[in-house]
Design a protein around this motif. Structure first.
Motif, PDB file in Angstrom:
ATOM      1  N   ALA A   1       0.820  -1.159  -0.034  1.00 51.83           N
ATOM      2  CA  ALA A   1       0.059   0.068  -0.063  1.00 51.83           C
ATOM      3  C   ALA A   1       0.807   1.252  -0.018  1.00 51.83           C
ATOM      4  N   GLY A   2       0.185   2.351  -0.045  1.00 47.95           N
ATOM      5  CA  GLY A   2       1.083   3.592  -0.258  1.00 47.95           C
ATOM      6  C   GLY A   2       2.149   4.055   0.819  1.00 47.95           C
TER       7      GLY A   2
ATOM      8  N   ARG B   1       5.195   1.835  -0.489  1.00 46.56           N
ATOM      9  CA  ARG B   1       5.467   2.087  -1.986  1.00 46.56           C
ATOM     10  C   ARG B   1       6.257   3.614  -1.677  1.00 46.56           C
TER      11      ARG B   1
ATOM     12  N   SER C   1      -0.124   3.093  -7.547  1.00 42.71           N
ATOM     13  CA  SER C   1      -1.208   2.877  -6.581  1.00 42.71           C
ATOM     14  C   SER C   1      -2.342   2.374  -7.275  1.00 42.71           C
TER      15      SER C   1
ATOM     16  N   TRP D   1      -4.901  -0.772  -6.153  1.00 41.00           N
ATOM     17  CA  TRP D   1      -5.768  -0.279  -5.491  1.00 41.00           C
ATOM     18  C   TRP D   1      -7.022   0.450  -5.950  1.00 41.00           C
TER      19      TRP D   1
ATOM     20  N   ASP E   1      -5.672   4.221  -2.705  1.00 42.66           N
ATOM     21  CA  ASP E   1      -4.601   4.096  -1.706  1.00 42.66           C
ATOM     22  C   ASP E   1      -4.837   4.793  -0.578  1.00 42.66           C
TER      23      ASP E   1
ATOM     24  N   GLU F   1      -1.990   9.723  -4.587  1.00 47.62           N
ATOM     25  CA  GLU F   1      -1.365   8.451  -4.534  1.00 47.62           C
ATOM     26  C   GLU F   1      -0.186   8.382  -5.650  1.00 47.62           C
TER      27      GLU F   1
END
Ligand SMILES: O=C(O)CCC(=O)c1ccccc1C(=O)O
Ligand SMILES: [Mg+2]
Length: 368
Positions: free
Chosen positions: A295-296, A299, A320, A324, A327, A332
């Protein structure tokens, strides 16, 4: 800094594109988010990357929670930390459990970057303003569907494509992709599905001008990989086999690989990731940033790390929206023409989106 309050949240996120490997399908990703606050009120964020089941490495979401709660948080809470590098030595008495360690170490790096008024990328020593991005495609129901998907990703601008292979689903698939896309920078990832007995298949793959063959042999092996590398012209990329600087040093010395995939979680944190990066640079081994369907927050850490100079090859750090519906960060992570702009603002450069985080949280615990 001294960490005075740590909030752990357990999130469950539906995946837009379920990811299938030879071990099964991830259609909902679960993770722990670490929100760490120091005495001045600065807040740093980290994310665990372990899956619910131990198919990639031995860690799971529950083991990371156990390690954080019973060992790692008690070590760090209220302790004076001058530099994030110190976390590595504080955690040294705890064996392995790299993903658990990395998650909270990442939050410490985030706080450090904010307090020294740098972007996380700068704090790590990264110079690149933008990074090249590839995409990793899970196992598909048919070759036709795989090819259609790859076509879409090429149109989106991704700089290289990685597919998963396993015995029985390898040469034929690569041949079909090559027939369609003769010049595509293409990687195959076996996630340890082969042994040296499969050498003939692996030698057939050698004829398709692949950028690399990722982790063909056992997760804990570097000896057989060295034997295999001698018989292949395609570089072997190690993923699972490299869990530390020492693993990387030994693998390079033995000639077990030509490329290393660095994942922050797999190697126990950003400090160790930088050490491996520097070692690879000194030995002219190209590296790239692997992905764990983050997830963010995770990332954002990957994007910052990839700004270091030896990240020569495109990473598994797709945008993202590839994973998703929504996110957990704002903005994102966006990929344009195969690149992500490395944020230059202070810290990770993306804000945790509390509305989305709250919506996805299934449990929460505070340590102070
Ligand atoms: O898009 C991503 O995050 C990477 C996808 C991927 O290949 C992967 C996903 C989960 C576990 C292991 C791997 C891998 O790199 O081996
Ligand atoms: Mg891999």
């Amino acid at each position: 800094m001294r960490l005075e309050k740590i909030t752990l949240r357990h999130l469950k996120m539906p995946m837009k594109a379920p990811f299938t490997t030879s071990f099964g399908t991830v259609d909902e990703k679960e993770m722990l988010l670490i929100e760490a606050k120091d005495e001045s009120g600065t807040t740093g964020w980290g994310e665990t990357v372990a899956f619910v089941a131990p198919w990639y490495t031995e860690e799971t979401l529950k083991t990371t929670w156990h390690m954080l709660q019973d060992f790692l948080i008690p070590i760090l809470l209220h302790k004076k930390i001058g530099h994030p590098d110190e976390v590595t030595s504080l955690f040294a008495p705890i064996r392995r459990n790299c993903m658990a360690k990395a998650s909270i170490e990442g939050a410490v790096w985030d706080i450090y970057a904010q307090q020294t008024k740098q972007s996380l990328a700068q704090a790590l020593g990264g110079q690149k303003q933008r990074i090249e991005v590839g995409v990793s495609v899970g196992i598909q129901p048919s070759i036709a569907q795989l090819i259609a998907l790859i076509k879409g990703h090429i149109e989106e601008g991704y700089k290289r494509v990685k597919i998963k292979i396993k015995p029985g689903e390898d040469v034929e698939i690569v041949q079909a992709i090559r027939a369609e896309f003769p010049n595509l920078p293409l990687v195959v990832d076996a996630n340890s599905a082969y042994t040296l007995e499969d050498i003939e298949i692996l030698q057939q793959l050698d004829d398709f001008n692949l950028l690399m063959i990722e982790q063909p042999l056992a997760t804990d092996d570097i000896v057989d990989h060295a034997a295999l590398q001698k018989k292949l012209k395609t570089p072997i990329c190690l993923d699972e086999s490299i869990t530390s600087y020492e693993d990387a040093r030994r693998a390079i010395e033995l000639g077990s690989c030509g490329v290393i995939n660095i994942k922050i979680g797999r190697v126990g944190g950003l400090t160790e990731a930088i050490r491996i990066h520097d070692l690879c640079k000194a030995n002219h081994i190209p590296v790239w940033c692997g992905g764990m369907l983050e997830a963010g927050i995770g990332r954002a850490h990957n994007v910052a790390l990839t700004s270091l100079s030896q990240f020569i090859l495109p990473g598994d750090t797709a945008g993202s929206s590839h994973y998703w519906y929504e996110d957990i960060i704002d903005p994102e992570v966006k990929v344009k023409d195969g690149y992500i702009e490395v944020p230059q603002s202070v810290g990770i450069g993306y804000k945790p989106n509390m509305a989305v985080i709250d919506k996805l949280t299934i449990s929460k615990e505070i340590y102070q």
